[in-house]
Structure formats: structure tokens, C-alpha cells
Design an enzyme around this catalytic site. Structure first.
Site, PDB file in Angstrom:
ATOM      1  N   HIS A  99       0.985  -1.805  -0.021  1.00 50.64           N
ATOM      2  CA  HIS A  99      -0.044   0.020   0.497  1.00 50.64           C
ATOM      3  C   HIS A  99       0.608   1.123   0.419  1.00 50.64           C
ATOM      4  O   HIS A  99       2.266   1.531  -0.062  1.00 50.64           O
ATOM      5  CB  HIS A  99      -0.719   0.222   0.750  1.00 50.64           C
ATOM      6  N   CYS A 126      -2.735  -0.439   7.542  1.00 47.89           N
ATOM      7  CA  CYS A 126      -2.562   1.134   7.800  1.00 47.89           C
ATOM      8  C   CYS A 126      -2.965   1.512   8.995  1.00 47.89           C
ATOM      9  O   CYS A 126      -1.789   2.756   8.981  1.00 47.89           O
ATOM     10  CB  CYS A 126      -2.517   1.177   5.804  1.00 47.89           C
ATOM     11  N   CYS A 177      -6.307   1.146   4.959  1.00 48.41           N
ATOM     12  CA  CYS A 177      -6.750  -0.109   5.857  1.00 48.41           C
ATOM     13  C   CYS A 177      -6.333  -0.630   7.297  1.00 48.41           C
ATOM     14  O   CYS A 177      -5.770   0.284   7.774  1.00 48.41           O
ATOM     15  CB  CYS A 177      -6.984  -1.530   4.886  1.00 48.41           C
ATOM     16  N   GLU A 228       0.258   3.802   1.931  1.00 46.92           N
ATOM     17  CA  GLU A 228       0.603   3.829   3.521  1.00 46.92           C
ATOM     18  C   GLU A 228       1.561   3.506   3.930  1.00 46.92           C
ATOM     19  O   GLU A 228       2.324   4.193   4.086  1.00 46.92           O
ATOM     20  CB  GLU A 228      -0.230   3.950   4.391  1.00 46.92           C
TER      21      GLU A 228
END
Length: 140
Positions: A79, A120, A117, A81
Site C-alpha cells: 500500500h 495501514c 485499511c 501508506e
């Protein structure tokens, strides 16, 4: 009209998202503290890994995996992030703001309610990030 700081940094996160290699959703994240960009990240395979844009195949598409269904070993992506936080020193991340911008490739539209998510969110909390900003929080 001059953009607000949040709009300005979201625009930079949008530019970062253009490096994403995902066919489904492209995300860009930037970490800002004291009005300085500390780190950037976009979603894609780990360094040295094979990206979907290289194979021209999306494993999640093949498996009809719905959004937010969790990651399988088939998906090579990290991801935005995660990539962003991996690039920052924790001492710099403490008290920072993470800006997250997303694009839905299928619908060809901005993801206004882009949000990290659960995994994250845990990383963001552990790194000491104070605030997460997406388009929805800026326009609300």
C-alpha cells in the site's frame, strides 16, 4: 484561488499516485510535518518485485477479488501508506500528517473517501502519525 495547505498536499499525493503500477486503484501518500514533506509512497510491488503493469496481469482481477477483501499471496502490491511510512524515520513521523489520494481505474474517478485499511491504520498509529487527510475530509 490559492489552495489550502490540505488541498496543496493532496495535490502532491495525487501526483505521487501516478507512479502506481496497479490496474485497479492507484494511491499516493505523503507524510508532512512542520510544513515539510518527509516521505512519499505509492502502491505497487516491493522493490525488485514484478509489477502488474509489467506482466499486464492483475491477479486480483483474475480471482475476482472484491475491494477490501484482504490481500492474498497473489497480489504483489504494498500500500501507498506502507511505502510512505517505510521511507520515513519514526522520529520524523511522530506528530505528522499523512495525505492519501486515490484513483479508481475502472470507474475513472477520484476516490473521495480514500482511507487506510485496518493494517495501514495500525502502522500509522504505531508510527505516531497524528492525522490522516483525504479528499473527503478536506471537502467536508
Amino acid at each position: 484561488m490559492r489552495p489550502t495547505k490540505d488541498e496543496y498536499y493532496l495535490g502532491i499525493a495525487e501526483a505521487v499516485s501516478k507512479r502506481s503500477t496497479c490496474f485497479r486503484r492507484q494511491y499516493g501518500a505523503i507524510l508532512v510535518k512542520n510544513d515539510e514533506i518527509i516521505a512519499t509512497g505509492y502502491n505497487g510491488a516491493p522493490r525488485g518485485g514484478v509489477n502488474c503493469d509489467e506482466t499486464r496481469v492483475c491477479p486480483r482481477e483474475i480471482n475476482n477479488a472484491p475491494h477490501n477483501s484482504g490481500y492474498t499471496s497473489d497480489c504483489p502490491a504494498i500500500h501507498a501508506e506502507e511505502n510512505c511510512l517505510l521511507s520515513a524515520a519514526r522520529k520524523d513521523a511522530i506528530g505528522s500528517t499523512l495525505y492519501l489520494w486515490g484513483w479508481d481505474c475502472r470507474k475513472e474517478e477520484e476516490i473521495l473517501d480514500a482511507e487506510p485499511c485496518v493494517m495501514c491504520q495500525r502502522l500509522i498509529q504505531t508510527c505516531g502519525v497524528k492525522r490522516v487527510v483525504s479528499k473527503k475530509s478536506v471537502t467536508a
